[in-house]
Design a protein around this motif. Structure first.
Motif, PDB file in Angstrom:
ATOM      1  N   ILE A  40       0.829  -1.218   0.000  1.00  0.00           N
ATOM      2  CA  ILE A  40       0.000   0.000   0.000  1.00  0.00           C
ATOM      3  C   ILE A  40       0.857   1.260   0.000  1.00  0.00           C
ATOM      4  CG2 ILE A  40      -1.910  -1.154   1.174  1.00  0.00           C
ATOM      5  CD1 ILE A  40      -1.035   0.214   3.757  1.00  0.00           C
ATOM      6  N   SER A  41       2.161   1.095  -0.148  1.00  0.00           N
ATOM      7  CA  SER A  41       3.053   2.252  -0.202  1.00  0.00           C
ATOM      8  C   SER A  41       3.157   2.783  -1.629  1.00  0.00           C
ATOM      9  CB  SER A  41       4.452   1.882   0.302  1.00  0.00           C
ATOM     10  OG  SER A  41       4.428   1.469   1.645  1.00  0.00           O
ATOM     11  N   ASP A  42       3.572   4.022  -1.742  1.00  0.00           N
ATOM     12  CA  ASP A  42       3.872   4.580  -3.050  1.00  0.00           C
ATOM     13  C   ASP A  42       5.090   3.857  -3.618  1.00  0.00           C
ATOM     14  OD1 ASP A  42       5.641   6.781  -4.630  1.00  0.00           O
ATOM     15  OD2 ASP A  42       3.496   7.133  -4.942  1.00  0.00           O
ATOM     16  N   TYR A  51       9.757   0.239   6.641  1.00  0.00           N
ATOM     17  CA  TYR A  51      10.114  -0.461   7.872  1.00  0.00           C
ATOM     18  C   TYR A  51       8.897  -0.678   8.767  1.00  0.00           C
ATOM     19  CZ  TYR A  51      14.745   0.815   6.245  1.00  0.00           C
ATOM     20  OH  TYR A  51      15.870   0.963   5.470  1.00  0.00           O
ATOM     21  N   LEU A  52       8.366   0.380   9.353  1.00  0.00           N
ATOM     22  CA  LEU A  52       7.242   0.234  10.272  1.00  0.00           C
ATOM     23  C   LEU A  52       5.951   0.825   9.734  1.00  0.00           C
ATOM     24  CD1 LEU A  52       8.965   1.032  13.703  1.00  0.00           C
ATOM     25  CD2 LEU A  52       8.359  -1.207  12.758  1.00  0.00           C
ATOM     26  N   TRP A  53       6.074   1.818   8.856  1.00  0.00           N
ATOM     27  CA  TRP A  53       4.894   2.496   8.327  1.00  0.00           C
ATOM     28  C   TRP A  53       4.989   2.544   6.811  1.00  0.00           C
ATOM     29  CZ3 TRP A  53       1.741   2.768  12.237  1.00  0.00           C
ATOM     30  CH2 TRP A  53       2.251   2.979  13.518  1.00  0.00           C
ATOM     31  N   PRO A  54       3.863   2.624   6.114  1.00  0.00           N
ATOM     32  CA  PRO A  54       3.901   2.737   4.650  1.00  0.00           C
ATOM     33  C   PRO A  54       4.647   3.990   4.218  1.00  0.00           C
ATOM     34  CG  PRO A  54       1.683   2.226   5.409  1.00  0.00           C
ATOM     35  CD  PRO A  54       2.479   2.565   6.631  1.00  0.00           C
ATOM     36  N   ALA A  55       5.394   3.885   3.154  1.00  0.00           N
ATOM     37  CA  ALA A  55       6.098   5.031   2.587  1.00  0.00           C
ATOM     38  C   ALA A  55       5.143   5.724   1.627  1.00  0.00           C
ATOM     39  CB  ALA A  55       7.364   4.582   1.870  1.00  0.00           C
TER      40      ALA A  55
END
Length: 296
Positions: A40-42, A51-55
């Protein structure tokens, strides 16, 4: 009751125990969590590290995956295979296991030993392939549900569980004129629900994840399963990333799909349905397996 005071050694042991259990939990959960946040990251931001959160946040990977050719038909085939295949496996294996528990069944012990043999010896790929073709299961939906109707491991677990049910229940039903089939459907099967639920999860996971038979015996695109389709896409992530990038650019969106983001998204699509269903039936696992494995 007065609570016993913990000694220093007990406190150290409990602390270390909690520490290793939490560490084990993190090592188990984090890989799946990483795949999720990467998907779900860009795509461009994710290349710098996640690492811990979506980029960033983007669902372009999922949009691109759902637009892949044939994915909707393959998903329907996989769902039908999982539902019908699981139902047939559970019903056939349970009824066969019930028959083996009956002393009146001819060659009961011999048949049971043959079932045990199938768990230790496998004929191999070529005999399996020739047998499936001889039965006319090539390019047939029945290939997904008929060969797995009876599974030796499931039969043994169910048989052992059923043998622990009180014999008086069947005896009273026989006195009332009930047939074996009626006793099975109205008494034995409902009382065997813990082991049945366990077998259902095993069978459903197996049906959902299997693509081996589809790969070798099905060439009809309309019968292709989701797992094989996504496996093929997964091996072609570079071309898919380029294709989806062209589509997104054509629609006026300056997004770039990377092979890594495509891989993570496809992996999530394959594993997510089982991850959602598994917790609802997990509570039956320990009870079903323990009760079904007390004796052989």
């Amino acid at each position: 009751m007065r609570k016993r005071k913990q000694s220093t050694s007990d406190l150290i042991f409990n602390t270390m125990n909690y520490f290793f259990l939490i560490l084990l939990l993190i090592l188990t959960v984090y890989p799946f969590y990483y795949i999720f946040i990467y998907s779900i990251s860009d795509s461009f931001e994710a290349q710098k590290g996640v690492y811990l959160w979506p980029a960033g946040f983007s669902l372009e990977s999922y949009k691109a995956a759902f637009q892949l050719k044939g994915i909707s038909d393959a998903a329907i085939i996989s769902v039908l295979r999982t539902i019908l295949g699981t139902m047939i496996t559970v019903l056939c294996s349970a009824f066969f296991a019930y028959l083996i528990t009956k002393r009146e069944m001819p060659f009961r012990k011999l048949i049971y030993r043959f079932i045990l043999i199938t768990m230790y010896f496998n004929a191999g790929f070529i005999p399996w392939y020739l047998t499936m073709k001889a039965y006319g299961l090539q390019n047939s939906f029945l290939l997904y549900i008929i060969p797995s109707a009876l599974v030796g491991f499931y039969i043994i677990l169910i048989k052992t569980f059923m043998e622990q049910l009180p014999p008086s229940l069947e005896e009273s039903a026989k006195m009332d004129g009930a047939s074996y089939f009626k006793i099975f459907t109205h008494i034995v099967f409902p009382l065997s629900m813990p082991i049945i639920a366990t077998i259902t999860v095993f069978a459903a996971v197996g049906q959902w994840n299997t693509w081996f038979d589809n790969f070798f015996l099905v060439s009809d695109p309309k019968l292709q399963t989701l797992q094989l389709l996504l496996y093929n896409f997964l091996s072609q992530t570079n071309s898919i990333a380029g294709m989806t990038s062209e589509e997104l650019t054509r629609n006026g969106q300056a997004r770039v799909m990377t092979p890594q983001s495509v891989q993570m998204t496809i992996t999530m699509l394959v594993t997510l349905p089982i991850v959602i269903v598994y917790p609802f039936l997990q509570r039956f696992f320990v009870k079903g397996i323990m009760l079904g494995a007390v004796k052989g």
